[in-house]
Structure formats: structure tokens, C-alpha cells
Design a protein around this motif. Structure first.
Motif, PDB file in Angstrom:
ATOM      1  N   ARG A   5      -2.486 -29.454  71.817  1.00  0.00           N
ATOM      2  CA  ARG A   5      -1.240 -28.893  71.316  1.00  0.00           C
ATOM      3  C   ARG A   5      -1.490 -27.874  70.206  1.00  0.00           C
ATOM      4  NH1 ARG A   5       3.430 -31.461  72.429  1.00  0.00           N
ATOM      5  NH2 ARG A   5       4.304 -30.885  70.413  1.00  0.00           N
ATOM      6  N   THR A   6      -2.755 -27.645  69.817  1.00  0.00           N
ATOM      7  CA  THR A   6      -3.030 -26.707  68.748  1.00  0.00           C
ATOM      8  C   THR A   6      -3.061 -25.288  69.281  1.00  0.00           C
ATOM      9  OG1 THR A   6      -5.427 -26.861  69.045  1.00  0.00           O
ATOM     10  CG2 THR A   6      -4.390 -28.444  67.550  1.00  0.00           C
ATOM     11  N   PHE A   7      -3.015 -24.335  68.355  1.00  0.00           N
ATOM     12  CA  PHE A   7      -3.152 -22.928  68.717  1.00  0.00           C
ATOM     13  C   PHE A   7      -3.898 -22.246  67.589  1.00  0.00           C
ATOM     14  CE2 PHE A   7       1.129 -24.133  67.407  1.00  0.00           C
ATOM     15  CZ  PHE A   7       1.227 -23.513  66.173  1.00  0.00           C
ATOM     16  N   SER A   8      -4.469 -21.093  67.891  1.00  0.00           N
ATOM     17  CA  SER A   8      -5.350 -20.423  66.945  1.00  0.00           C
ATOM     18  C   SER A   8      -4.563 -19.782  65.814  1.00  0.00           C
ATOM     19  CB  SER A   8      -6.163 -19.351  67.668  1.00  0.00           C
ATOM     20  OG  SER A   8      -5.316 -18.272  68.047  1.00  0.00           O
ATOM     21  N   PRO A   9      -5.198 -19.536  64.661  1.00  0.00           N
ATOM     22  CA  PRO A   9      -4.542 -18.816  63.573  1.00  0.00           C
ATOM     23  C   PRO A   9      -4.062 -17.433  63.992  1.00  0.00           C
ATOM     24  CG  PRO A   9      -6.505 -19.902  62.768  1.00  0.00           C
ATOM     25  CD  PRO A   9      -6.512 -20.055  64.269  1.00  0.00           C
ATOM     26  N   HIS A  40       5.279 -15.308  77.378  1.00  0.00           N
ATOM     27  CA  HIS A  40       4.929 -15.951  78.644  1.00  0.00           C
ATOM     28  C   HIS A  40       3.505 -15.655  79.106  1.00  0.00           C
ATOM     29  CE1 HIS A  40       9.043 -17.301  79.147  1.00  0.00           C
ATOM     30  NE2 HIS A  40       9.487 -16.063  78.939  1.00  0.00           N
ATOM     31  N   ALA A  41       2.739 -14.927  78.280  1.00  0.00           N
ATOM     32  CA  ALA A  41       1.378 -14.570  78.692  1.00  0.00           C
ATOM     33  C   ALA A  41       0.437 -15.757  78.664  1.00  0.00           C
ATOM     34  CB  ALA A  41       0.836 -13.451  77.791  1.00  0.00           C
ATOM     35  N   ASP A  42       0.750 -16.757  77.823  1.00  0.00           N
ATOM     36  CA  ASP A  42      -0.190 -17.867  77.660  1.00  0.00           C
ATOM     37  C   ASP A  42       0.572 -19.078  77.132  1.00  0.00           C
ATOM     38  OD1 ASP A  42      -2.314 -19.565  76.189  1.00  0.00           O
ATOM     39  OD2 ASP A  42      -3.536 -18.068  77.224  1.00  0.00           O
ATOM     40  N   GLY A  43       0.162 -20.263  77.575  1.00  0.00           N
ATOM     41  CA  GLY A  43       0.786 -21.480  77.074  1.00  0.00           C
ATOM     42  C   GLY A  43       0.607 -21.639  75.572  1.00  0.00           C
ATOM     43  N   GLU A  44      -0.494 -21.112  75.040  1.00  0.00           N
ATOM     44  CA  GLU A  44      -0.737 -21.160  73.606  1.00  0.00           C
ATOM     45  C   GLU A  44       0.355 -20.399  72.842  1.00  0.00           C
ATOM     46  OE1 GLU A  44      -4.484 -20.341  70.551  1.00  0.00           O
ATOM     47  OE2 GLU A  44      -4.395 -19.334  72.501  1.00  0.00           O
ATOM     48  N   HIS A  45       0.795 -19.270  73.424  1.00  0.00           N
ATOM     49  CA  HIS A  45       1.864 -18.490  72.804  1.00  0.00           C
ATOM     50  C   HIS A  45       3.163 -19.287  72.774  1.00  0.00           C
ATOM     51  CE1 HIS A  45      -0.237 -14.415  73.889  1.00  0.00           C
ATOM     52  NE2 HIS A  45      -1.014 -15.254  73.227  1.00  0.00           N
ATOM     53  N   ARG A  47       3.525 -22.561  72.817  1.00  0.00           N
ATOM     54  CA  ARG A  47       3.420 -23.659  71.858  1.00  0.00           C
ATOM     55  C   ARG A  47       3.629 -23.145  70.437  1.00  0.00           C
ATOM     56  NH1 ARG A  47      -0.998 -24.956  75.174  1.00  0.00           N
ATOM     57  NH2 ARG A  47      -2.500 -24.247  73.604  1.00  0.00           N
ATOM     58  N   ALA A  48       3.032 -21.991  70.143  1.00  0.00           N
ATOM     59  CA  ALA A  48       3.177 -21.419  68.804  1.00  0.00           C
ATOM     60  C   ALA A  48       4.628 -21.065  68.520  1.00  0.00           C
ATOM     61  CB  ALA A  48       2.283 -20.183  68.660  1.00  0.00           C
ATOM     62  N   TRP A  49       5.301 -20.502  69.510  1.00  0.00           N
ATOM     63  CA  TRP A  49       6.693 -20.100  69.308  1.00  0.00           C
ATOM     64  C   TRP A  49       7.600 -21.305  69.110  1.00  0.00           C
ATOM     65  CZ3 TRP A  49       8.675 -15.763  67.793  1.00  0.00           C
ATOM     66  CH2 TRP A  49      10.048 -15.565  67.885  1.00  0.00           C
ATOM     67  N   GLU A  50       7.365 -22.361  69.889  1.00  0.00           N
ATOM     68  CA  GLU A  50       8.160 -23.580  69.734  1.00  0.00           C
ATOM     69  C   GLU A  50       7.963 -24.173  68.344  1.00  0.00           C
ATOM     70  OE1 GLU A  50       6.874 -26.011  72.941  1.00  0.00           O
ATOM     71  OE2 GLU A  50       7.916 -24.838  74.486  1.00  0.00           O
ATOM     72  N   HIS A  51       6.708 -24.150  67.874  1.00  0.00           N
ATOM     73  CA  HIS A  51       6.464 -24.680  66.538  1.00  0.00           C
ATOM     74  C   HIS A  51       7.063 -23.765  65.476  1.00  0.00           C
ATOM     75  CE1 HIS A  51       4.507 -27.300  63.665  1.00  0.00           C
ATOM     76  NE2 HIS A  51       4.102 -26.228  63.004  1.00  0.00           N
ATOM     77  N   MET A  52       7.057 -22.456  65.733  1.00  0.00           N
ATOM     78  CA  MET A  52       7.670 -21.506  64.808  1.00  0.00           C
ATOM     79  C   MET A  52       9.141 -21.848  64.597  1.00  0.00           C
ATOM     80  SD  MET A  52       7.200 -18.510  63.147  1.00  0.00           S
ATOM     81  CE  MET A  52       8.056 -19.449  61.894  1.00  0.00           C
ATOM     82  N   GLN A  53       9.817 -22.192  65.667  1.00  0.00           N
ATOM     83  CA  GLN A  53      11.232 -22.543  65.576  1.00  0.00           C
ATOM     84  C   GLN A  53      11.425 -23.837  64.780  1.00  0.00           C
ATOM     85  OE1 GLN A  53      11.813 -22.317  69.926  1.00  0.00           O
ATOM     86  NE2 GLN A  53      13.332 -20.717  69.549  1.00  0.00           N
ATOM     87  N   LYS A  54      10.505 -24.787  64.952  1.00  0.00           N
ATOM     88  CA  LYS A  54      10.595 -26.040  64.193  1.00  0.00           C
ATOM     89  C   LYS A  54      10.382 -25.782  62.708  1.00  0.00           C
ATOM     90  CE  LYS A  54       9.038 -28.962  68.025  1.00  0.00           C
ATOM     91  NZ  LYS A  54       7.958 -29.863  68.511  1.00  0.00           N
ATOM     92  N   VAL A  55       9.417 -24.922  62.388  1.00  0.00           N
ATOM     93  CA  VAL A  55       9.162 -24.579  60.985  1.00  0.00           C
ATOM     94  C   VAL A  55      10.397 -23.940  60.369  1.00  0.00           C
ATOM     95  CG1 VAL A  55       7.820 -23.055  59.469  1.00  0.00           C
ATOM     96  CG2 VAL A  55       6.670 -24.367  61.253  1.00  0.00           C
ATOM     97  N   ASN A  56      11.040 -23.045  61.114  1.00  0.00           N
ATOM     98  CA  ASN A  56      12.243 -22.387  60.627  1.00  0.00           C
ATOM     99  C   ASN A  56      13.352 -23.404  60.356  1.00  0.00           C
ATOM    100  OD1 ASN A  56      13.993 -20.228  59.979  1.00  0.00           O
ATOM    101  ND2 ASN A  56      14.792 -20.193  62.069  1.00  0.00           N
ATOM    102  N   GLN A  57      13.487 -24.392  61.239  1.00  0.00           N
ATOM    103  CA  GLN A  57      14.503 -25.426  61.048  1.00  0.00           C
ATOM    104  C   GLN A  57      14.200 -26.269  59.813  1.00  0.00           C
ATOM    105  OE1 GLN A  57      14.466 -27.544  64.751  1.00  0.00           O
ATOM    106  NE2 GLN A  57      15.460 -25.883  65.892  1.00  0.00           N
ATOM    107  N   GLN A  58      12.905 -26.526  59.562  1.00  0.00           N
ATOM    108  CA  GLN A  58      12.523 -27.290  58.380  1.00  0.00           C
ATOM    109  C   GLN A  58      12.866 -26.525  57.110  1.00  0.00           C
ATOM    110  OE1 GLN A  58       8.389 -28.005  59.045  1.00  0.00           O
ATOM    111  NE2 GLN A  58       8.723 -29.663  60.510  1.00  0.00           N
ATOM    112  N   PHE A  59      12.619 -25.215  57.108  1.00  0.00           N
ATOM    113  CA  PHE A  59      12.960 -24.403  55.947  1.00  0.00           C
ATOM    114  C   PHE A  59      14.474 -24.362  55.730  1.00  0.00           C
ATOM    115  CE2 PHE A  59       8.867 -21.671  56.146  1.00  0.00           C
ATOM    116  CZ  PHE A  59       8.203 -22.643  55.415  1.00  0.00           C
TER     117      PHE A  59
END
Length: 317
Positions: A5-9, A40-45, A47-59
Motif C-alpha cells: 500500500r506504500t508509494f514513493s516520495p 490512471h497510469a499506475d496503481g501507485e498513483h 493509492r497516493a491520490w486516495e491518501h491525499m484525499q484522506k490527508v486533506n480530510q484530516q486537515f
């Protein structure tokens, strides 16, 4: 944490850049298509976007002014930079493994560091001089028995001062030792690149026992924790970054753009159809936009700018 579930920096920063673009206002149709292609180019992208949305909700759940500062649209460069920094730190929660491997957070508190697109020069107590390339960071540890420079990320050129103590550069892959010479050392993703510009250097991979490898003046080599690749002569671009230049001598366009991308924010892509085109010339690193513009005059390519942070070099049609 589930490693899958991780993605690169790098992908984390791309997700943050796209989120900031959306915060700045609605994307035009071409930008919207570029964002969708990235997503949609990569599953890593994804995952990162989904987590980005979660971070935004936390803020969004932060109290009062802090919530406004973090979630509100960034209307000034300073506010945008602060927001980006907070978002990147939030993204770090899903990239713990990658951050630990690539030292993405330690450089923030390094003894010395240089920001993206800039270079820095410093002189140490023993008279040694260090040039830091773009996005580079080092810790310096001198004591009575040794001089140790820990390269956390990026690239340095070190000119050794005269001193009886050994001078070593530590990277993820091992140790580079020089006495009175000048050496260029670059921390790659899974390897270290060493160039002996003046004087011999010794290389000791972290997982290899025995006598260190001697690299002669005018040679360069790439090594990993368990092996050292064959040495070869220095190339035309060796150390040119210190003078703010990128020198290409029959360099593949794909490799050239990878170097240029180190000095600018966002994503710089090269279409596979033109990646093997050869390029020669000297290019000032202080203006990457000018470099990209010059490519269209030198090669049969077209530079497409989808956004400030998304540029692709394609075949000219």
C-alpha cells in the motif's frame, strides 16, 4: 504496514502538486486530461491520490485558523509553500518504508542542505570544500580520529583539506574515502555514483569484506551494497553542475531530460519514441524552461506543457 500500500516520495509529491493545481481553480480540458492520465497510469498513483484525499480530510478537522491555513486555497506563494510542506508531511504517513530507505525526511534537519534547483558551497573546519547540488543534504561528523560526511541525498563535490585524519563519505551503499583529492559523489535510488576528479579514491561497499577498491584519477564507477560495476573514464558532464552547466556529448534525450528534471518541480516526461535521440551541447541549469525551448530547435521534438508541473517531450508531428 502493508508494503503493497506504500508509494514513493516522488509519487507523493506528484499527488500534492496535482492537488494544489486543483485548489488553484478548475483545470482546462487539456489539463484535466493530463491529470486523468497521471491518475490512471499506475496503481501507485491511485493509492497516493486516495491518501491525499484522506490527508486533506484530516486537515479539515484541525481547529480554527490552522484549518483555514492548511485547507484553504493557497492565494500566495508563501501560503502555497507552507501548505505543500504540511501535505507532504501528511503523505509521509503512508510512505514510511520508502522515506526510511531514501532519507526523505532526515535531510530536512541535516547539517547542510540545498533546495531544489539551487546549489550551495561551504568550507569545513579542516579546510575541505563541499559543493552541494540541487536537493542535496549532508551531515558532518568530525572527531579526533576521523572526518565523516554522511550524504543523505543528492550529490556533492568534495575537495579534501590537508589533514592526518581519513576523510570518508558515507552513503546508503558504503564508504568513499579520499585523502587530498577531489571527488564527486551522487546518491542514486539504489546505488552510489563516484567520480574521481583529481587524485585516487577508495570504495568499500557496505556488504563486502576485504580490501577497498581503488579508483584512479579520471575514472568513475557505480556501486551497490554488494558489488561494484566496472570503472570507466569520466564523461564530458563530470562535475559541470558546479559551474551551473549541463554538458551533453551524444547524450540520449531520455537521460538528458532526467538530468534536467532534477532542477525543476513537477514531472518532466520523455516519450519513448524520442528517448533515444542523441543531443550535444552546453546548457545553463539556471533556466530549465530555456533548455526545453532549445530542444525544439535542435531535435525533431515538441515540448507540450499541460500545466506548470507537467511537461512532456514528444515527437514533432
Amino acid at each position: 504496514m502493508n508494503e503493497a500500500r506504500t508509494f514513493s516520495p516522488q509519487v507523493a509529491e506528484q499527488a500534492v502538486q496535482w492537488w494544489l493545481e486543483l485548489q488553484d481553480g478548475a483545470l482546462d480540458p487539456r489539463q484535466q486530461q493530463a491529470w486523468q492520465r497521471w491518475l490512471h497510469a499506475d496503481g501507485e498513483h491511485r493509492r497516493a491520490w486516495e491518501h491525499m484525499q484522506k490527508v486533506n480530510q484530516q486537515f479539515a478537522g484541525l481547529p480554527g485558523p490552522l484549518a483555514q491555513a492548511t485547507v484553504g486555497a493557497p492565494h500566495s506563494p508563501g501560503r502555497r509553500r507552507a501548505l505543500k510542506a504540511l501535505l507532504l508531511l501528511g503523505m509521509a504517513g503512508a510512505t514510511t518504508l520508502a522515506l526510511r530507505q531514501q532519507h526523505w525526511l532526515p535531510p530536512l534537519v541535516a547539517d547542510y542542505r540545498s533546495p531544489l534547483g539551487q546549489r550551495r558551497q561551504l568550507q569545513l573546519d579542516d579546510g575541505s570544500r563541499i559543493h552541494l547540488n540541487t536537493t542535496s543534504a549532508v551531515d558532518v561528523r568530525f572527531d579526533a580520529s576521523q572526518r565523516l560526511i554522511h550524504l543523505l541525498e543528492g550529490e556533492i563535490m568534495l575537495t579534501a583539506g590537508v589533514d592526518a585524519r581519513p576523510l570518508r563519505i558515507s552513503t546508503d551503499q558504503g564508504l568513499v574515502t579520499t585523502e587530498r583529492g577531489q571527488v564527486n559523489v551522487r546518491q542514486m535510488l539504489n546505488s552510489t555514483w563516484v567520480q574521481a576528479l583529481h587524485g585516487a579514491v577508495a570504495i568499500q561497499p557496505a556488504a563486502v569484506q576485504g580490501t577497498p577498491l581503488r579508483l584512479a584519477d579520471g575514472q568513475q564507477v557505480e556501486f551497490e551494497r554488494q558489488r561494484v560495476n566496472p570503472a570507466r573514464p569520466l564523461d564530458a558532464n563530470s562535475g559541470a553542475w558546479v559551474d551551473g552547466m549541463l554538458i551533453a556529448a551524444h547524450m540520449r534525450l531520455g537521460d538528458f531530460l532526467a538530468e534536467v528534471g532534477r532542477y525543476r518541480r513537477g514531472q518532466l516526461d520523455c516519450d519513448a519514441s524520442v528517448a533515444n535521440l542523441l543531443l550535444s551541447g552546453s546548457f545553463p541549469l539556471g533556466n530549465t524552461e530555456s533548455i526545453l525551448d532549445s530542444l525544439e530547435a535542435a531535435l525533431p521534438v515538441k515540448v507540450r506543457r499541460f500545466t506548470r508541473y507537467w511537461v512532456t517531450v514528444q515527437a514533432r508531428v
